[in-house]
Design a protein around this motif. Structure first.
Motif, PDB file in Angstrom:
ATOM      1  N   ALA A  44      -7.707 -54.651  36.324  1.00  0.00           N
ATOM      2  CA  ALA A  44      -6.762 -54.184  37.463  1.00  0.00           C
ATOM      3  C   ALA A  44      -6.883 -52.693  37.678  1.00  0.00           C
ATOM      4  N   ARG A  45      -7.660 -52.473  36.558  1.00  0.00           N
ATOM      5  CA  ARG A  45      -8.174 -50.814  36.683  1.00  0.00           C
ATOM      6  C   ARG A  45      -8.764 -50.950  38.068  1.00  0.00           C
ATOM      7  N   THR A  46     -10.408 -51.633  38.456  1.00  0.00           N
ATOM      8  CA  THR A  46     -11.298 -51.608  38.990  1.00  0.00           C
ATOM      9  C   THR A  46     -10.222 -51.795  40.262  1.00  0.00           C
ATOM     10  N   ALA A  47      -9.259 -52.847  40.097  1.00  0.00           N
ATOM     11  CA  ALA A  47      -8.964 -53.287  41.089  1.00  0.00           C
ATOM     12  C   ALA A  47      -7.555 -52.315  42.045  1.00  0.00           C
ATOM     13  N   THR A  48      -7.188 -51.309  40.900  1.00  0.00           N
ATOM     14  CA  THR A  48      -6.630 -50.495  41.614  1.00  0.00           C
ATOM     15  C   THR A  48      -7.342 -49.157  42.285  1.00  0.00           C
ATOM     16  N   ARG A  49      -6.660 -47.502  42.016  1.00  0.00           N
ATOM     17  CA  ARG A  49      -6.626 -46.546  41.932  1.00  0.00           C
ATOM     18  C   ARG A  49      -7.368 -46.364  41.205  1.00  0.00           C
ATOM     19  N   PRO A  50      -8.407 -44.561  41.475  1.00  0.00           N
ATOM     20  CA  PRO A  50      -8.617 -44.582  40.003  1.00  0.00           C
ATOM     21  C   PRO A  50      -7.467 -43.547  38.738  1.00  0.00           C
ATOM     22  N   GLY A  51      -8.097 -43.470  37.714  1.00  0.00           N
ATOM     23  CA  GLY A  51      -6.663 -43.062  36.401  1.00  0.00           C
ATOM     24  C   GLY A  51      -5.611 -44.232  37.268  1.00  0.00           C
ATOM     25  N   ALA A  52      -5.576 -45.123  36.815  1.00  0.00           N
ATOM     26  CA  ALA A  52      -4.050 -46.355  37.219  1.00  0.00           C
ATOM     27  C   ALA A  52      -3.710 -47.314  35.718  1.00  0.00           C
ATOM     28  N   GLN A  53      -2.895 -47.025  35.372  1.00  0.00           N
ATOM     29  CA  GLN A  53      -2.509 -47.454  33.656  1.00  0.00           C
ATOM     30  C   GLN A  53      -1.387 -48.932  33.939  1.00  0.00           C
ATOM     31  N   VAL A  54      -2.344 -49.660  32.770  1.00  0.00           N
ATOM     32  CA  VAL A  54      -2.768 -51.205  32.978  1.00  0.00           C
ATOM     33  C   VAL A  54      -2.342 -51.354  31.334  1.00  0.00           C
ATOM     34  N   ALA A  55      -0.531 -51.882  31.635  1.00  0.00           N
ATOM     35  CA  ALA A  55       0.091 -52.991  30.163  1.00  0.00           C
ATOM     36  C   ALA A  55      -0.304 -53.642  30.546  1.00  0.00           C
ATOM     37  N   VAL A  56      -0.660 -54.949  29.693  1.00  0.00           N
ATOM     38  CA  VAL A  56      -0.257 -56.385  29.665  1.00  0.00           C
ATOM     39  C   VAL A  56       0.768 -56.823  28.500  1.00  0.00           C
ATOM     40  N   THR A  57       1.472 -57.878  28.694  1.00  0.00           N
ATOM     41  CA  THR A  57       1.806 -58.010  27.194  1.00  0.00           C
ATOM     42  C   THR A  57       2.403 -59.714  27.318  1.00  0.00           C
ATOM     43  N   ARG A  58       1.460 -60.509  26.328  1.00  0.00           N
ATOM     44  CA  ARG A  58       2.010 -61.813  26.405  1.00  0.00           C
ATOM     45  C   ARG A  58       1.921 -62.415  25.362  1.00  0.00           C
ATOM     46  N   ASP A  59       2.982 -63.393  25.301  1.00  0.00           N
ATOM     47  CA  ASP A  59       3.825 -64.372  24.281  1.00  0.00           C
ATOM     48  C   ASP A  59       3.736 -65.685  24.813  1.00  0.00           C
ATOM     49  N   THR A  60       4.364 -66.359  24.132  1.00  0.00           N
ATOM     50  CA  THR A  60       4.331 -67.821  23.843  1.00  0.00           C
ATOM     51  C   THR A  60       4.702 -68.477  25.327  1.00  0.00           C
ATOM     52  N   GLU A  61       5.887 -67.625  25.665  1.00  0.00           N
ATOM     53  CA  GLU A  61       6.162 -67.796  26.960  1.00  0.00           C
ATOM     54  C   GLU A  61       6.419 -67.269  28.490  1.00  0.00           C
ATOM     55  N   THR A  62       5.979 -66.123  28.169  1.00  0.00           N
ATOM     56  CA  THR A  62       5.967 -65.063  29.276  1.00  0.00           C
ATOM     57  C   THR A  62       4.999 -63.999  29.100  1.00  0.00           C
ATOM     58  N   THR A  63       4.301 -64.102  30.162  1.00  0.00           N
ATOM     59  CA  THR A  63       3.335 -62.517  30.583  1.00  0.00           C
ATOM     60  C   THR A  63       3.613 -61.421  31.488  1.00  0.00           C
ATOM     61  N   LYS A  64       3.273 -60.641  31.136  1.00  0.00           N
ATOM     62  CA  LYS A  64       4.096 -59.222  31.894  1.00  0.00           C
ATOM     63  C   LYS A  64       3.037 -58.178  32.338  1.00  0.00           C
ATOM     64  N   VAL A  65       2.704 -57.734  33.313  1.00  0.00           N
ATOM     65  CA  VAL A  65       1.611 -56.825  33.603  1.00  0.00           C
ATOM     66  C   VAL A  65       2.690 -55.707  34.495  1.00  0.00           C
ATOM     67  N   GLN A  66       2.341 -54.559  33.790  1.00  0.00           N
ATOM     68  CA  GLN A  66       2.643 -53.167  34.558  1.00  0.00           C
ATOM     69  C   GLN A  66       1.485 -52.207  34.624  1.00  0.00           C
ATOM     70  N   ILE A  67       1.622 -51.785  36.297  1.00  0.00           N
ATOM     71  CA  ILE A  67       0.288 -51.097  36.764  1.00  0.00           C
ATOM     72  C   ILE A  67       1.331 -49.748  37.337  1.00  0.00           C
ATOM     73  N   THR A  68       0.759 -48.609  36.907  1.00  0.00           N
ATOM     74  CA  THR A  68       1.336 -47.587  37.228  1.00  0.00           C
ATOM     75  C   THR A  68       0.451 -46.623  37.535  1.00  0.00           C
ATOM     76  N   VAL A  69       0.512 -46.046  38.856  1.00  0.00           N
ATOM     77  CA  VAL A  69      -1.009 -44.955  39.609  1.00  0.00           C
ATOM     78  C   VAL A  69       0.146 -43.620  39.888  1.00  0.00           C
TER      79      VAL A  69
END
Length: 98
Positions: A44-69
């Motif tokens: 995800a970091r290589t696919a976005t702009r330099p300095g992107a912040q990527v947060a991933v949370t995963r549990d048994t029901e849902t997976t969430k990804v947040q990208i901030t630039v």
């Protein structure tokens, strides 16, 4: 001239937003399939702009990804950055256990 510069800046910000949305969706799908989170974050970091912040949370029901630039206009790096973020959520595939 100022209106043209502002319009180009708006186009760049919208482009960054769309890029973040696409990358967040792809990363959420990959993480939901059970791919290792460190690999998902690196891709995800290589696919976005330099300095992107990527947060991933995963549990048994849902997976969430947040990208901030932070995006600045290329013609005025001294101006404050605009923070752009996107979040995607996917159902975690069966069989995942934390």
């Amino acid at each position: 001239m100022a209106v043209l510069a502002a319009a180009l800046w708006a186009v760049q910000a919208v482009s960054a937003q769309l890029e973040c949305v696409d990358v967040a969706r792809a990363a959420a799908r990959a993480a939901a399939r059970g791919e290792p989170l460190d690999q998902v974050i690196i891709r995800a970091r290589t696919a976005t702009r330099p300095g992107a912040q990527v947060a991933v949370t995963r549990d048994t029901e849902t997976t969430k990804v947040q990208i901030t630039v932070e995006v600045r206009p290329p013609w005025a790096q001294s101006l404050p950055a605009v923070q752009i973020s996107a979040t995607a959520v996917a159902d975690t595939e069966p069989g995942y256990s934390p």
